[in-house]
Structures are given as C-alpha cells and as structure tokens.
Design a protein around this motif. Structure first.
Motif, PDB file in Angstrom:
ATOM      1  N   CYS A  70      -1.161  -1.438   4.805  1.00 44.53           N
ATOM      2  CA  CYS A  70      -0.407  -1.446   6.071  1.00 44.53           C
ATOM      3  C   CYS A  70      -1.342  -1.555   7.273  1.00 44.53           C
ATOM      4  CB  CYS A  70       0.453  -0.187   6.192  1.00 44.53           C
ATOM      5  SG  CYS A  70       1.924  -0.204   5.150  1.00 44.53           S
ATOM      6  N   THR A  71      -2.458  -0.852   7.220  1.00 43.53           N
ATOM      7  CA  THR A  71      -3.441  -0.919   8.304  1.00 43.53           C
ATOM      8  C   THR A  71      -3.992  -2.334   8.435  1.00 43.53           C
ATOM      9  OG1 THR A  71      -4.042   1.389   7.964  1.00 43.53           O
ATOM     10  CG2 THR A  71      -5.620   0.021   9.157  1.00 43.53           C
ATOM     11  N   LEU A  72      -4.369  -2.916   7.308  1.00 41.64           N
ATOM     12  CA  LEU A  72      -4.900  -4.277   7.320  1.00 41.64           C
ATOM     13  C   LEU A  72      -3.844  -5.266   7.801  1.00 41.64           C
ATOM     14  CD1 LEU A  72      -7.227  -6.212   6.717  1.00 41.64           C
ATOM     15  CD2 LEU A  72      -6.397  -6.320   4.354  1.00 41.64           C
ATOM     16  N   CYS A  73      -2.625  -5.091   7.355  1.00 41.98           N
ATOM     17  CA  CYS A  73      -1.538  -5.980   7.757  1.00 41.98           C
ATOM     18  C   CYS A  73      -1.343  -5.930   9.272  1.00 41.98           C
ATOM     19  CB  CYS A  73      -0.257  -5.598   7.025  1.00 41.98           C
ATOM     20  SG  CYS A  73       1.101  -6.763   7.274  1.00 41.98           S
ATOM     21  N   ALA A  74      -1.324  -4.732   9.837  1.00 43.65           N
ATOM     22  CA  ALA A  74      -1.162  -4.586  11.288  1.00 43.65           C
ATOM     23  C   ALA A  74      -2.300  -5.289  12.034  1.00 43.65           C
ATOM     24  CB  ALA A  74      -1.108  -3.110  11.668  1.00 43.65           C
ATOM     25  N   LYS A  75      -3.509  -5.133  11.547  1.00 46.28           N
ATOM     26  CA  LYS A  75      -4.664  -5.772  12.194  1.00 46.28           C
ATOM     27  C   LYS A  75      -4.563  -7.292  12.144  1.00 46.28           C
ATOM     28  CE  LYS A  75      -8.278  -2.316  11.498  1.00 46.28           C
ATOM     29  NZ  LYS A  75      -9.596  -2.069  10.875  1.00 46.28           N
ATOM     30  N   LEU A  76      -4.243  -7.834  10.960  1.00 46.63           N
ATOM     31  CA  LEU A  76      -4.181  -9.287  10.832  1.00 46.63           C
ATOM     32  C   LEU A  76      -3.031  -9.879  11.633  1.00 46.63           C
ATOM     33  CD1 LEU A  76      -6.347  -8.766   8.685  1.00 46.63           C
ATOM     34  CD2 LEU A  76      -5.262 -10.520   7.307  1.00 46.63           C
ATOM     35  N   MET A 117       7.007 -17.799  12.296  1.00 46.07           N
ATOM     36  CA  MET A 117       6.195 -16.642  11.958  1.00 46.07           C
ATOM     37  C   MET A 117       7.019 -15.368  12.096  1.00 46.07           C
ATOM     38  SD  MET A 117       2.515 -15.587  13.358  1.00 46.07           S
ATOM     39  CE  MET A 117       2.048 -13.890  13.360  1.00 46.07           C
ATOM     40  N   LYS A 118       6.614 -14.372  11.380  1.00 44.37           N
ATOM     41  CA  LYS A 118       7.299 -13.081  11.402  1.00 44.37           C
ATOM     42  C   LYS A 118       7.285 -12.475  12.805  1.00 44.37           C
ATOM     43  CE  LYS A 118       5.972 -12.183   6.661  1.00 44.37           C
ATOM     44  NZ  LYS A 118       6.053 -13.554   6.345  1.00 44.37           N
ATOM     45  N   ASN A 119       8.223 -11.576  13.045  1.00 45.45           N
ATOM     46  CA  ASN A 119       8.246 -10.837  14.306  1.00 45.45           C
ATOM     47  C   ASN A 119       7.063  -9.873  14.268  1.00 45.45           C
ATOM     48  OD1 ASN A 119       8.634  -9.018  16.379  1.00 45.45           O
ATOM     49  ND2 ASN A 119      10.850  -8.969  16.146  1.00 45.45           N
ATOM     50  N   SER A 120       5.935 -10.285  14.804  1.00 47.42           N
ATOM     51  CA  SER A 120       4.706  -9.522  14.629  1.00 47.42           C
ATOM     52  C   SER A 120       4.754  -8.143  15.273  1.00 47.42           C
ATOM     53  CB  SER A 120       3.497 -10.306  15.121  1.00 47.42           C
ATOM     54  OG  SER A 120       3.607 -10.594  16.491  1.00 47.42           O
ATOM     55  N   LYS A 121       5.398  -7.986  16.409  1.00 47.86           N
ATOM     56  CA  LYS A 121       5.466  -6.667  17.049  1.00 47.86           C
ATOM     57  C   LYS A 121       6.204  -5.688  16.150  1.00 47.86           C
ATOM     58  CE  LYS A 121       6.180  -3.817  20.906  1.00 47.86           C
ATOM     59  NZ  LYS A 121       5.742  -2.585  20.316  1.00 47.86           N
ATOM     60  N   GLU A 122       7.351  -6.107  15.623  1.00 49.27           N
ATOM     61  CA  GLU A 122       8.117  -5.234  14.727  1.00 49.27           C
ATOM     62  C   GLU A 122       7.329  -4.938  13.456  1.00 49.27           C
ATOM     63  OE1 GLU A 122      12.366  -5.082  12.381  1.00 49.27           O
ATOM     64  OE2 GLU A 122      12.164  -6.410  14.098  1.00 49.27           O
ATOM     65  N   CYS A 123       6.681  -5.941  12.921  1.00 49.12           N
ATOM     66  CA  CYS A 123       5.877  -5.775  11.712  1.00 49.12           C
ATOM     67  C   CYS A 123       4.706  -4.825  11.971  1.00 49.12           C
ATOM     68  CB  CYS A 123       5.376  -7.137  11.236  1.00 49.12           C
ATOM     69  SG  CYS A 123       4.410  -7.077   9.713  1.00 49.12           S
ATOM     70  N   ALA A 130      10.559  -5.136   7.660  1.00 56.37           N
ATOM     71  CA  ALA A 130       9.941  -5.798   8.810  1.00 56.37           C
ATOM     72  C   ALA A 130       8.971  -6.898   8.361  1.00 56.37           C
ATOM     73  CB  ALA A 130       9.216  -4.774   9.685  1.00 56.37           C
ATOM     74  N   CYS A 131       8.263  -6.653   7.288  1.00 58.31           N
ATOM     75  CA  CYS A 131       7.288  -7.639   6.814  1.00 58.31           C
ATOM     76  C   CYS A 131       7.938  -8.820   6.104  1.00 58.31           C
ATOM     77  CB  CYS A 131       6.264  -6.961   5.900  1.00 58.31           C
ATOM     78  SG  CYS A 131       5.093  -5.920   6.779  1.00 58.31           S
ATOM     79  N   CYS A 190      -1.724 -13.940   7.814  1.00 59.22           N
ATOM     80  CA  CYS A 190      -0.663 -12.987   8.138  1.00 59.22           C
ATOM     81  C   CYS A 190       0.462 -13.021   7.104  1.00 59.22           C
ATOM     82  CB  CYS A 190      -0.134 -13.255   9.541  1.00 59.22           C
ATOM     83  SG  CYS A 190       1.056 -12.031  10.103  1.00 59.22           S
ATOM     84  N   ASP A 191       0.961 -14.177   6.780  1.00 63.40           N
ATOM     85  CA  ASP A 191       2.070 -14.269   5.814  1.00 63.40           C
ATOM     86  C   ASP A 191       1.657 -13.735   4.439  1.00 63.40           C
ATOM     87  OD1 ASP A 191       3.719 -15.313   7.747  1.00 63.40           O
ATOM     88  OD2 ASP A 191       3.519 -17.383   7.074  1.00 63.40           O
ATOM     89  N   ASP A 192       0.431 -14.021   4.033  1.00 60.23           N
ATOM     90  CA  ASP A 192      -0.051 -13.549   2.732  1.00 60.23           C
ATOM     91  C   ASP A 192      -0.182 -12.032   2.701  1.00 60.23           C
ATOM     92  OD1 ASP A 192      -0.259 -16.166   1.712  1.00 60.23           O
ATOM     93  OD2 ASP A 192      -2.283 -16.387   2.542  1.00 60.23           O
ATOM     94  N   ILE A 193      -0.739 -11.462   3.749  1.00 54.83           N
ATOM     95  CA  ILE A 193      -0.918 -10.009   3.772  1.00 54.83           C
ATOM     96  C   ILE A 193       0.428  -9.313   3.929  1.00 54.83           C
ATOM     97  CG2 ILE A 193      -1.400  -9.682   6.237  1.00 54.83           C
ATOM     98  CD1 ILE A 193      -3.234  -7.932   3.364  1.00 54.83           C
ATOM     99  N   CYS A 194       1.359  -9.930   4.645  1.00 54.53           N
ATOM    100  CA  CYS A 194       2.697  -9.347   4.756  1.00 54.53           C
ATOM    101  C   CYS A 194       3.377  -9.302   3.390  1.00 54.53           C
ATOM    102  CB  CYS A 194       3.549 -10.130   5.757  1.00 54.53           C
ATOM    103  SG  CYS A 194       3.167  -9.753   7.481  1.00 54.53           S
TER     104      CYS A 194
END
Length: 100
Positions: A45-51, A1-7, A97-98, A59-63
């Motif tokens: 970006c807001t939605l991506c951060a929330k998910l 999975m992506k580095n969620s904190k950085e994303c 980041a995403c 998460c991967d789809d919204i990124c």
C-alpha cells in the motif's frame, strides 16, 4: 487512469490499519500468518501510494498487486476477532479504490 487521489488516500489509510493490526498480532502471539499478511499489505500500500503520487508508468501494475494483497489480508483477518475488523474494512476500501 485510476482516480489517484482516492487510491492514494485509501492506500495510506490501509497501510495505517495494517500496521496497527500487525502490532496487535505481535502482542497477542500465535498470529504469524495474519502478521505477515498485514505487513505485506502495508508495504505494498505504501509503495502503491508513492507510485500513484508520482504518476508512475507502473501505477496500474502496482494497483493490481495492491488489490491482490488487500484481498489476501482481508481473508486472513477474517479468521480472527474484533481487532482485525478495522484492517479488513481498510483493505476492502483500498481494493475498491485501486480497482477504479
């Protein structure tokens, strides 16, 4: 999975810069396409951060969508002056980041 904190951090920073840029577009007038791109990007970006924060199965789809929106916003902001520069930089960092 992506580095969620950085994303997440990059998405939130991008959302802020897109909102600032959109506000400038409103005050300057005649920049409707930039305004639309910035508002769309800020919302995604807001939605991506929330998910990503909730470790959503999407998460991967919204990124991926976030990357697409950031790239579109960068392309639109590139047509304009200095006031769009911070937005372009934030979009670039967010897209990177995403993609991770």
């Amino acid at each position: 999975m992506k580095n969620s904190k950085e994303c997440i951090d990059a998405c939130l920073a991008c959302m802020i810069e897109c909102e600032k840029c959109a506000t400038m577009c409103i005050t300057m007038g005649g920049m409707e396409e930039c305004l639309k791109a910035c508002r769309d990007c800020a919302d995604i970006c807001t939605l991506c951060a929330k998910l990503c924060a909730r470790d959503s199965q999407f998460c991967d789809d919204i990124c991926a969508l976030c990357v697409k929106c950031c790239e579109a916003c960068m392309a639109e902001c590139a047509k304009h002056g200095e006031h769009c520069k911070a937005c372009m930089e934030a979009c670039k960092k967010c897209a990177e980041a995403c993609k991770m």
